[in-house]
Design a protein around this motif. Structure first.
Motif, PDB file in Angstrom:
ATOM      1  N   VAL A 243     -53.934  -4.883 -40.829  1.00  0.00           N
ATOM      2  CA  VAL A 243     -54.154  -3.490 -40.439  1.00  0.00           C
ATOM      3  C   VAL A 243     -53.824  -3.345 -38.952  1.00  0.00           C
ATOM      4  CG1 VAL A 243     -55.829  -1.617 -40.218  1.00  0.00           C
ATOM      5  CG2 VAL A 243     -55.944  -3.173 -42.177  1.00  0.00           C
ATOM      6  N   TYR A 244     -52.945  -2.389 -38.657  1.00  0.00           N
ATOM      7  CA  TYR A 244     -52.559  -2.089 -37.269  1.00  0.00           C
ATOM      8  C   TYR A 244     -53.188  -0.755 -36.878  1.00  0.00           C
ATOM      9  CZ  TYR A 244     -49.108  -5.644 -38.382  1.00  0.00           C
ATOM     10  OH  TYR A 244     -48.516  -6.819 -38.770  1.00  0.00           O
ATOM     11  N   THR A 245     -53.629  -0.670 -35.632  1.00  0.00           N
ATOM     12  CA  THR A 245     -54.202   0.588 -35.141  1.00  0.00           C
ATOM     13  C   THR A 245     -53.554   0.930 -33.801  1.00  0.00           C
ATOM     14  OG1 THR A 245     -55.998  -0.658 -34.091  1.00  0.00           O
ATOM     15  CG2 THR A 245     -56.449   0.274 -36.277  1.00  0.00           C
ATOM     16  N   THR A 251     -49.441  -5.735 -26.186  1.00  0.00           N
ATOM     17  CA  THR A 251     -49.031  -6.398 -27.427  1.00  0.00           C
ATOM     18  C   THR A 251     -49.425  -5.555 -28.636  1.00  0.00           C
ATOM     19  OG1 THR A 251     -49.294  -8.539 -26.359  1.00  0.00           O
ATOM     20  CG2 THR A 251     -49.188  -8.541 -28.767  1.00  0.00           C
ATOM     21  N   GLY A 252     -50.650  -5.076 -28.635  1.00  0.00           N
ATOM     22  CA  GLY A 252     -51.126  -4.247 -29.749  1.00  0.00           C
ATOM     23  C   GLY A 252     -50.320  -2.966 -29.884  1.00  0.00           C
ATOM     24  N   ALA A 253     -49.957  -2.369 -28.741  1.00  0.00           N
ATOM     25  CA  ALA A 253     -49.189  -1.113 -28.771  1.00  0.00           C
ATOM     26  C   ALA A 253     -47.790  -1.337 -29.347  1.00  0.00           C
ATOM     27  CB  ALA A 253     -49.104  -0.525 -27.366  1.00  0.00           C
ATOM     28  N   TRP A 254     -47.168  -2.470 -29.017  1.00  0.00           N
ATOM     29  CA  TRP A 254     -45.832  -2.750 -29.571  1.00  0.00           C
ATOM     30  C   TRP A 254     -45.900  -3.083 -31.062  1.00  0.00           C
ATOM     31  CZ3 TRP A 254     -41.062  -1.603 -28.497  1.00  0.00           C
ATOM     32  CH2 TRP A 254     -40.739  -1.231 -27.176  1.00  0.00           C
ATOM     33  N   LEU A 255     -46.942  -3.820 -31.477  1.00  0.00           N
ATOM     34  CA  LEU A 255     -47.101  -4.094 -32.908  1.00  0.00           C
ATOM     35  C   LEU A 255     -47.292  -2.777 -33.676  1.00  0.00           C
ATOM     36  CD1 LEU A 255     -49.386  -7.271 -32.824  1.00  0.00           C
ATOM     37  CD2 LEU A 255     -47.023  -7.161 -33.639  1.00  0.00           C
ATOM     38  N   TRP A 256     -48.025  -1.839 -33.077  1.00  0.00           N
ATOM     39  CA  TRP A 256     -48.240  -0.524 -33.695  1.00  0.00           C
ATOM     40  C   TRP A 256     -46.906   0.210 -33.851  1.00  0.00           C
ATOM     41  CZ3 TRP A 256     -51.084   2.472 -36.540  1.00  0.00           C
ATOM     42  CH2 TRP A 256     -50.980   3.881 -36.458  1.00  0.00           C
ATOM     43  N   LYS A 257     -46.067   0.165 -32.811  1.00  0.00           N
ATOM     44  CA  LYS A 257     -44.763   0.839 -32.892  1.00  0.00           C
ATOM     45  C   LYS A 257     -43.905   0.227 -34.009  1.00  0.00           C
ATOM     46  CE  LYS A 257     -44.501   2.288 -28.053  1.00  0.00           C
ATOM     47  NZ  LYS A 257     -45.847   1.837 -27.650  1.00  0.00           N
ATOM     48  N   LEU A 258     -43.951  -1.091 -34.133  1.00  0.00           N
ATOM     49  CA  LEU A 258     -43.172  -1.749 -35.191  1.00  0.00           C
ATOM     50  C   LEU A 258     -43.726  -1.420 -36.575  1.00  0.00           C
ATOM     51  CD1 LEU A 258     -42.544  -4.947 -33.180  1.00  0.00           C
ATOM     52  CD2 LEU A 258     -40.765  -3.923 -34.598  1.00  0.00           C
ATOM     53  N   ALA A 259     -45.048  -1.346 -36.700  1.00  0.00           N
ATOM     54  CA  ALA A 259     -45.651  -0.971 -37.986  1.00  0.00           C
ATOM     55  C   ALA A 259     -45.208   0.448 -38.374  1.00  0.00           C
ATOM     56  CB  ALA A 259     -47.176  -1.059 -37.901  1.00  0.00           C
ATOM     57  N   LYS A 260     -45.159   1.354 -37.390  1.00  0.00           N
ATOM     58  CA  LYS A 260     -44.677   2.719 -37.674  1.00  0.00           C
ATOM     59  C   LYS A 260     -43.229   2.698 -38.148  1.00  0.00           C
ATOM     60  CE  LYS A 260     -45.558   4.991 -33.830  1.00  0.00           C
ATOM     61  NZ  LYS A 260     -45.599   6.139 -32.908  1.00  0.00           N
ATOM     62  N   ASN A 495     -46.166 -10.629 -36.112  1.00  0.00           N
ATOM     63  CA  ASN A 495     -47.391 -11.429 -36.286  1.00  0.00           C
ATOM     64  C   ASN A 495     -47.566 -11.944 -37.714  1.00  0.00           C
ATOM     65  OD1 ASN A 495     -47.885  -8.767 -37.198  1.00  0.00           O
ATOM     66  ND2 ASN A 495     -50.095  -9.113 -37.112  1.00  0.00           N
ATOM     67  N   GLU A 496     -46.529 -11.797 -38.561  1.00  0.00           N
ATOM     68  CA  GLU A 496     -46.623 -12.361 -39.909  1.00  0.00           C
ATOM     69  C   GLU A 496     -46.094 -13.790 -39.893  1.00  0.00           C
ATOM     70  OE1 GLU A 496     -44.928 -12.251 -44.412  1.00  0.00           O
ATOM     71  OE2 GLU A 496     -44.296 -10.615 -43.105  1.00  0.00           O
ATOM     72  N   ASP A 497     -47.039 -14.739 -39.804  1.00  0.00           N
ATOM     73  CA  ASP A 497     -46.710 -16.180 -39.803  1.00  0.00           C
ATOM     74  C   ASP A 497     -45.524 -16.517 -38.892  1.00  0.00           C
ATOM     75  OD1 ASP A 497     -48.657 -16.310 -41.790  1.00  0.00           O
ATOM     76  OD2 ASP A 497     -47.191 -16.075 -43.395  1.00  0.00           O
ATOM     77  N   PRO A 498     -45.594 -16.187 -37.605  1.00  0.00           N
ATOM     78  CA  PRO A 498     -44.435 -16.458 -36.744  1.00  0.00           C
ATOM     79  C   PRO A 498     -44.392 -17.924 -36.311  1.00  0.00           C
ATOM     80  CG  PRO A 498     -46.205 -15.497 -35.429  1.00  0.00           C
ATOM     81  CD  PRO A 498     -46.710 -15.563 -36.866  1.00  0.00           C
ATOM     82  N   THR A 499     -43.193 -18.398 -35.995  1.00  0.00           N
ATOM     83  CA  THR A 499     -43.091 -19.678 -35.285  1.00  0.00           C
ATOM     84  C   THR A 499     -43.429 -19.396 -33.814  1.00  0.00           C
ATOM     85  OG1 THR A 499     -40.780 -19.296 -34.711  1.00  0.00           O
ATOM     86  CG2 THR A 499     -41.196 -20.397 -36.820  1.00  0.00           C
ATOM     87  N   ILE A 507     -42.984 -11.507 -27.349  1.00  0.00           N
ATOM     88  CA  ILE A 507     -43.801 -11.249 -26.147  1.00  0.00           C
ATOM     89  C   ILE A 507     -42.891 -10.976 -24.942  1.00  0.00           C
ATOM     90  CG2 ILE A 507     -45.388 -12.360 -24.490  1.00  0.00           C
ATOM     91  CD1 ILE A 507     -46.762 -11.420 -27.067  1.00  0.00           C
ATOM     92  N   LYS A 508     -41.783 -11.695 -24.875  1.00  0.00           N
ATOM     93  CA  LYS A 508     -40.899 -11.574 -23.717  1.00  0.00           C
ATOM     94  C   LYS A 508     -40.103 -10.265 -23.741  1.00  0.00           C
ATOM     95  CE  LYS A 508     -37.443 -14.268 -21.201  1.00  0.00           C
ATOM     96  NZ  LYS A 508     -36.532 -15.407 -21.274  1.00  0.00           N
ATOM     97  N   ARG A 509     -39.556  -9.898 -24.931  1.00  0.00           N
ATOM     98  CA  ARG A 509     -38.726  -8.681 -25.032  1.00  0.00           C
ATOM     99  C   ARG A 509     -39.074  -7.916 -26.303  1.00  0.00           C
ATOM    100  NH1 ARG A 509     -35.119  -5.833 -22.077  1.00  0.00           N
ATOM    101  NH2 ARG A 509     -33.838  -5.609 -23.932  1.00  0.00           N
ATOM    102  N   PRO A 510     -40.215  -7.206 -26.324  1.00  0.00           N
ATOM    103  CA  PRO A 510     -40.609  -6.512 -27.563  1.00  0.00           C
ATOM    104  C   PRO A 510     -39.603  -5.447 -28.003  1.00  0.00           C
ATOM    105  CG  PRO A 510     -42.008  -5.851 -25.715  1.00  0.00           C
ATOM    106  CD  PRO A 510     -41.196  -7.015 -25.248  1.00  0.00           C
ATOM    107  N   GLU A 511     -38.884  -4.864 -27.042  1.00  0.00           N
ATOM    108  CA  GLU A 511     -37.882  -3.848 -27.385  1.00  0.00           C
ATOM    109  C   GLU A 511     -36.800  -4.439 -28.294  1.00  0.00           C
ATOM    110  OE1 GLU A 511     -34.568  -1.517 -24.873  1.00  0.00           O
ATOM    111  OE2 GLU A 511     -36.578  -1.341 -24.047  1.00  0.00           O
ATOM    112  N   ASP A 512     -36.444  -5.699 -28.040  1.00  0.00           N
ATOM    113  CA  ASP A 512     -35.444  -6.367 -28.889  1.00  0.00           C
ATOM    114  C   ASP A 512     -35.935  -6.463 -30.328  1.00  0.00           C
ATOM    115  OD1 ASP A 512     -33.894  -6.665 -26.695  1.00  0.00           O
ATOM    116  OD2 ASP A 512     -34.150  -8.823 -26.471  1.00  0.00           O
ATOM    117  N   ALA A 513     -37.242  -6.728 -30.491  1.00  0.00           N
ATOM    118  CA  ALA A 513     -37.799  -6.844 -31.842  1.00  0.00           C
ATOM    119  C   ALA A 513     -37.650  -5.517 -32.588  1.00  0.00           C
ATOM    120  CB  ALA A 513     -39.267  -7.250 -31.775  1.00  0.00           C
ATOM    121  N   LEU A 514     -37.860  -4.408 -31.884  1.00  0.00           N
ATOM    122  CA  LEU A 514     -37.728  -3.093 -32.525  1.00  0.00           C
ATOM    123  C   LEU A 514     -36.266  -2.809 -32.876  1.00  0.00           C
ATOM    124  CD1 LEU A 514     -39.230  -0.570 -33.433  1.00  0.00           C
ATOM    125  CD2 LEU A 514     -38.986   0.360 -31.126  1.00  0.00           C
TER     126      LEU A 514
END
Length: 618
Positions: A243-245, A251-260, A495-499, A507-514
């Motif tokens: 569950v993301y909020t 970190t939490g804010a970027w995970l939320w953006k990715l969940a959206k 955060n789903e079972d990452p290496t 963590i270093k470049r969250p924009e790249d993940a999006l």
């Protein structure tokens, strides 16, 4: 999926599908628009885009690279077949004899507010005033539970707990109060998508089952509380869910953006495959076929319905050939991949019912309204500022009044409906042949009285006019800038079972993940080119209440009823304009918001974000 791969799949020919002559496009439609323009994009633009993108998995390296599509365009080799002359909005001229520039128009959402796609309030607002406003539902039971088999899909209870909800609505009220006062709403793609999560994984795309929970604020706007993403058990690993909020740390804010972003990909897929393709394009075909087979040329109900069936079989044949076909545009660019049509079929099986397709019944079925004889339109909305419902009910009521006058003129007594053999054969064919797999459902309306007939034809008119327009003509405005409505999510949540390496990279470049999660360059540009055409009105578009049929004009009572219908629709234009400038209506009026105009009856040609044609002709 090839013919050999699955014995039940149809084989495809590149020749156009057979469409009866009386269902074919008129010359102007073929010459200027519809089939020809869509064909040009699919046969001209898409292969050119394919030819310049050598790495089909390559995403956009930066957000500024996305902006270049609108500011500078893309250089492509010019085809020598003149096909591009049909595409004035996309093709901006030649850089030299060998090259052409394809430059996309800036969508309205991006033009008004560059950052609207990033914000939570716009994410929720578009569920009420975007291009898929017909999926949000009231939460009526707690805890949230899956109906899927726990032996296969894991624990059925949602991980969104009472504590999470009360933490998010801090002090407004308890969970029990929020449920009792109808303040909790949900976008639920959990049970529909979960069976496909493990199947699509091998295709370079990531799917989850998802639930998005929202709270109705005192201002009448929605605020997101939580997004739950779920993956079923696989290869001995248990069910994964998180569950993301909305968070107040980086970190939490970027995970939320990715969940959206994942939820938006689910919503985009549902919009295209169910709200648009299934509920309007497909569901209308049995009405058209039964009308042509069972109602004679002179039959008043045939004359009443015919303007609302114009070109639909033709545009559907083209879609089956080039859009929803195996490995076609939709399968290659939307999250469910080769399971797109299967998910559309699942939604038909689980959700489609004729008696819920009229707007008031649809709203009631989702808990978005309750019956109230004292309220306007005889329904009371659960969210008062719900632009799709507010404007749609005006159109639906106008349609129903027109249908009432028409039906009562030709059927002054109830027994005339029941004794009309053609009419009874027509309704029987729609139910038992057109929807044969649902022929025994108890919810089919009877056809015995004038009111039965008025309800049935009003539903058909609403689906082919208002409902189709609400989910179609805003596609480029809302999805032409794909970060606002990505069609696919290509990567799993960080955060789903990452290496260790994957997590540090995030963590270093969250924009790249999006950017990696968003569609690839070829997926995005293909969809943008198609949406530009699908959002366009033809030069010969026939709008609701616009042209009077010759047979109606010859009958004074029908002519008067039609003029009344036209007058009501003209009044709607001004009502909708005044709603869009009312600062108290915060779901349609505010800084940087695209006004809600999708149900304004009239439009000029091209991409305008408004206009309600009689029929599904694109």
């Amino acid at each position: 999926m090839s013919h050999e791969a699955h014995p039940l799949t149809e084989s495809r020919t590149l020749l156009p599908f057979y469409v009866p002559a009386d269902e074919d496009f008129s010359e102007i439609k073929s010459a200027n628009f519809g089939a020809k323009t869509l064909y040009s994009v699919l046969h001209g633009v898409v292969p050119m885009l394919d030819s310049i993108v050598t790495d089909k998995d390559k995403g956009f390296p930066l957000f500024t690279s996305i902006d270049l599509l609108y500011n500078e365009g893309v250089n492509v080799p010019s085809p020598n077949n003149g096909i591009l002359s049909a595409l004035p909005r996309l093709v901006k001229g030649a850089t030299d004899a060998a090259n052409t520039v394809i430059k996309f128009e800036t969508p309205e959402t991006l033009d008004r507010d560059t950052f609207s796609w990033f914000r939570d309030e716009e994410f929720c607002r578009q569920m009420l005033a975007g291009i898929n406003p017909c999926r949000i539902q009231l939460v009526t039971e707690w805890p949230l539970m899956s109906k899927l088999d726990p032996e296969i899909y894991g624990p059925v209870e949602s991980a969104i707990t009472k504590e999470i909800v009360e933490e998010e609505i801090k002090g407004f009220m308890t969970l029990e109060e929020a449920l009792a006062e109808k303040k909790l709403f949900m976008l639920d793609y959990h049970d529909l998508l979960l069976p496909y999560v493990n199947k699509t994984e091998a295709e370079g795309r990531t799917l989850y089952g998802s639930r998005t929970l929202m709270f109705l604020t005192p201002a009448g706007t929605l605020r997101p509380l939580a997004i739950e993403l779920t993956r079923p058990p696989v290869d001995g690993k248990p069910q994964w869910k998180h569950v993301y909020t909305p968070a107040w740390d980086a970190t939490g804010a970027w995970l939320w953006k990715l969940a959206k972003a994942h939820v938006l990909a689910h919503d985009s897929s549902y919009h295209q495959l169910v709200s648009l393709w299934l509920r309007t394009h497909c569901a209308t075909e049995p009405y058209i076929i039964a009308t042509n087979r069972q109602l004679s040329q002179m039959h008043p109900i045939r004359r009443f319905l015919l303007p609302h069936f114009r070109y639909t079989m033709q545009i559907n044949s083209l879609a089956r050939l080039l859009l929803v076909n195996a490995m076609g545009i939709i399968e290659s660019t939307f999250s469910p991949g080769k399971y797109c049509m299967q998910i559309s079929s699942d939604a038909y099986d689980q959700q489609w019912r004729f008696d819920h397709e009229a707007l008031p019944a649809d709203l009631i079925s989702r808990g978005m309204a309750v019956e109230d004889p004292t309220a306007p339109h005889s329904v009371k909305l659960t969210i008062e500022g719900y632009p799709y419902a507010n404007d749609g009910l005006l159109i639906y009521d106008a349609i129903k009044q027109w249908a009432t006058s028409y039906v009562n003129h030709y059927y002054p007594q109830a027994n005339l409906v029941e004794s009309d053999e053609e009419l009874q054969a027509w309704w029987n064919e729609i139910r038992t042949v057109g929807h044969g797999d649902k022929k025994d459902e108890p919810w089919w309306p009877q056809l015995k009285t004038q009111d039965d007939l008025i309800g049935i034809v009003s539903t058909i008119l609403w689906v082919t006019s208002g409902q189709h327009s609400a989910v179609n003509f805003g596609q480029y405005d809302f999805a032409g800038y794909f970060p606002n409505r990505p069609t696919i999510s290509r990567t799993k949540m960080p955060n789903e079972d990452p290496t260790d390496e994957e997590w540090q990279s995030f963590i270093k470049r969250p924009e790249d993940a999006l950017l990696k999660c968003f569609p690839s360059q070829i997926q995005a540009t293909k969809v943008m080119a198609i949406l530009d055409v699908l959002s366009s009105h033809s030069p010969d578009e026939e709008y609701i209440g616009g042209n009077i049929e010759a047979a109606w004009e010859a009958e004074p009572a029908i002519k008067a009823a039609f003029e009344e219908f036209r007058g009501r629709l003209n009044e709607l234009e001004a009502i909708i304009d005044s709603r869009n400038t009312d600062p108290t209506l915060k779901n349609r009026s505010g800084a940087g918001l695209v006004p809600y105009q999708l149900l304004k009856p009239y439009s000029e040609k091209g991409v305008t974000g408004r206009g309600v044609p009689n029929s599904i002709s694109i």
